[in-house]
Design an enzyme around this catalytic site. Sequence first.
Site, mmCIF file in Angstrom:
data_model
loop_
_atom_site.group_PDB
_atom_site.id
_atom_site.type_symbol
_atom_site.label_atom_id
_atom_site.label_comp_id
_atom_site.label_asym_id
_atom_site.label_seq_id
_atom_site.Cartn_x
_atom_site.Cartn_y
_atom_site.Cartn_z
ATOM 1 N N ASN A 67 -12.440 -28.681 -51.283
ATOM 2 C CA ASN A 67 -11.041 -28.262 -51.382
ATOM 3 C C ASN A 67 -10.781 -27.910 -52.842
ATOM 4 O O ASN A 67 -11.593 -28.194 -53.722
ATOM 5 C CB ASN A 67 -10.138 -29.393 -50.911
ATOM 6 C CG ASN A 67 -10.468 -30.679 -51.639
ATOM 7 O OD1 ASN A 67 -10.111 -30.869 -52.794
ATOM 8 N ND2 ASN A 67 -11.217 -31.563 -50.968
ATOM 9 N N ASP A 77 -18.439 -33.345 -47.753
ATOM 10 C CA ASP A 77 -18.098 -33.963 -49.037
ATOM 11 C C ASP A 77 -18.103 -35.484 -48.960
ATOM 12 O O ASP A 77 -18.434 -36.151 -49.943
ATOM 13 C CB ASP A 77 -16.699 -33.521 -49.488
ATOM 14 C CG ASP A 77 -16.716 -32.141 -50.113
ATOM 15 O OD1 ASP A 77 -17.799 -31.671 -50.492
ATOM 16 O OD2 ASP A 77 -15.633 -31.550 -50.221
ATOM 17 N N HIS A 132 -19.606 -26.537 -56.594
ATOM 18 C CA HIS A 132 -18.305 -26.738 -55.952
ATOM 19 C C HIS A 132 -17.771 -25.406 -55.458
ATOM 20 O O HIS A 132 -17.540 -24.480 -56.251
ATOM 21 C CB HIS A 132 -17.315 -27.386 -56.934
ATOM 22 C CG HIS A 132 -15.965 -27.632 -56.337
ATOM 23 N ND1 HIS A 132 -14.827 -27.017 -56.796
ATOM 24 C CD2 HIS A 132 -15.588 -28.402 -55.295
ATOM 25 C CE1 HIS A 132 -13.798 -27.416 -56.064
ATOM 26 N NE2 HIS A 132 -14.227 -28.265 -55.150
HETATM 27 P P1 ADP Z 1 -15.318 -27.096 -44.176
HETATM 28 O O1 ADP Z 1 -14.044 -27.513 -44.827
HETATM 29 O O2 ADP Z 1 -15.963 -25.976 -44.924
HETATM 30 O O3 ADP Z 1 -15.151 -26.849 -42.723
HETATM 31 P P2 ADP Z 1 -16.609 -29.696 -43.732
HETATM 32 O O4 ADP Z 1 -17.148 -30.541 -44.819
HETATM 33 O O5 ADP Z 1 -15.449 -30.198 -42.969
HETATM 34 O O6 ADP Z 1 -16.345 -28.291 -44.425
HETATM 35 O O7 ADP Z 1 -17.777 -29.380 -42.699
HETATM 36 C C1 ADP Z 1 -18.863 -28.590 -43.016
HETATM 37 C C2 ADP Z 1 -20.067 -28.949 -42.158
HETATM 38 O O8 ADP Z 1 -20.615 -30.163 -42.616
HETATM 39 C C3 ADP Z 1 -19.802 -29.149 -40.653
HETATM 40 O O9 ADP Z 1 -20.609 -28.219 -39.933
HETATM 41 C C4 ADP Z 1 -20.233 -30.580 -40.371
HETATM 42 O O10 ADP Z 1 -20.935 -30.690 -39.138
HETATM 43 C C5 ADP Z 1 -21.178 -30.863 -41.519
HETATM 44 N N1 ADP Z 1 -21.277 -32.277 -41.895
HETATM 45 C C6 ADP Z 1 -20.263 -33.163 -42.101
HETATM 46 N N2 ADP Z 1 -20.750 -34.350 -42.499
HETATM 47 C C7 ADP Z 1 -22.099 -34.219 -42.556
HETATM 48 C C8 ADP Z 1 -23.182 -35.099 -42.923
HETATM 49 N N3 ADP Z 1 -22.958 -36.356 -43.290
HETATM 50 N N4 ADP Z 1 -24.436 -34.616 -42.863
HETATM 51 C C9 ADP Z 1 -24.680 -33.342 -42.481
HETATM 52 N N5 ADP Z 1 -23.723 -32.484 -42.136
HETATM 53 C C10 ADP Z 1 -22.447 -32.904 -42.168
HETATM 54 NA NA NA Z 2 -13.773 -27.640 -47.100
HETATM 55 NA NA NA Z 3 -15.744 -30.814 -46.964
#
Ligand code: ADP
Ligand code: NA
Ligand code: NA
Length: 269
Positions: A67, A77, A132
């Site tokens: 973000n 994150d 980032h």
């Molecule tokens: P955005 O805001 O870009 O949608 P997110 O962080 O919410 O980003 O999600 C991005 C991707 O990270 C998703 O496809 C989710 O499945 C993946 N993800 C979330 N946590 C993990 C993790 N601990 N390990 C691997 N992939 C993850």
């Molecule tokens: Na994001």
């Molecule tokens: Na994120």
Amino acid sequence: MKPFRIILCDMNKTVTELWTDFIQKTATKNPNLVYIYSGSFDSLIQKLKQDNVNKTKRLYSVVSPGNSFGYLGGGFDLALYNYFGGAPFEKWFRKQLNNEYKPVGSITIVDLNKCENKSLNPTRDGMNYIVHCPTMITPNGPIFNPSEPMKTGVEPVFDATWNSLRYAPENTDAMIISGLCTGYAAVPESLSCKSMIFAIRLYLCDGLLSSECKNVLIMHFLGSPYKAYFPKECEKECERVGIDMEKLRTFNALTDSIDSILPPHLIIE
Ligand code: ADP
Ligand code: NA
Ligand code: NA
């Protein structure tokens, strides 16, 4: 620039399967360039550690699909937050961003070697940078709007991937990237994965296509073709490398395959 390895990591199986489908033919030509890992960030680190035993230490960058304020509280994150040391790390990380608003579309490279807090030790497993790449201002809701899939899906994901690769730190051996905008941002996996893989495939044909030709492919992929920005020499180049002009002119990223504008043989060895 020597190409670095791209490690795509996601624990959402739909995402890793789609990546595999979209890159398949290309990646099999040089499997070392792109590695797709289905599982959590934590388990990926464990795996890389095992693979690296007795080898020269590799250095990794990891993309934070974050973000605009650099908080690390959710999604991928959150995995970074936990791995790098929780609240004290988040505080240090935000300080590297000057505690400042970073617009969606900007990239800030955070050098983990600058962290002097020995108890955090963020470089312990070879991580040297966090890239980032904010995909949203705050996680107050999805960025995707089904009535505008190009502007709110294809474009932000392509741009985030392009930017991450484009501004990658030089002294890194591999860049770890999760699905972009596939979590909180709620872009459908199929759109996100296609846009990510298109950007990655452009990266993988570095040196085989002129930048002008890449520009032309990008404007068509993003649904913004513009005749005056399509030089004649470029048209010749497209034909020479086997790009179908008719398919390019009518290209629609929502329905057409990447292969129809980017021949799979275009890949660095
Ligand atoms: P955005 O805001 O870009 O949608 P997110 O962080 O919410 O980003 O999600 C991005 C991707 O990270 C998703 O496809 C989710 O499945 C993946 N993800 C979330 N946590 C993990 C993790 N601990 N390990 C691997 N992939 C993850
Ligand atoms: Na994001
Ligand atoms: Na994120």
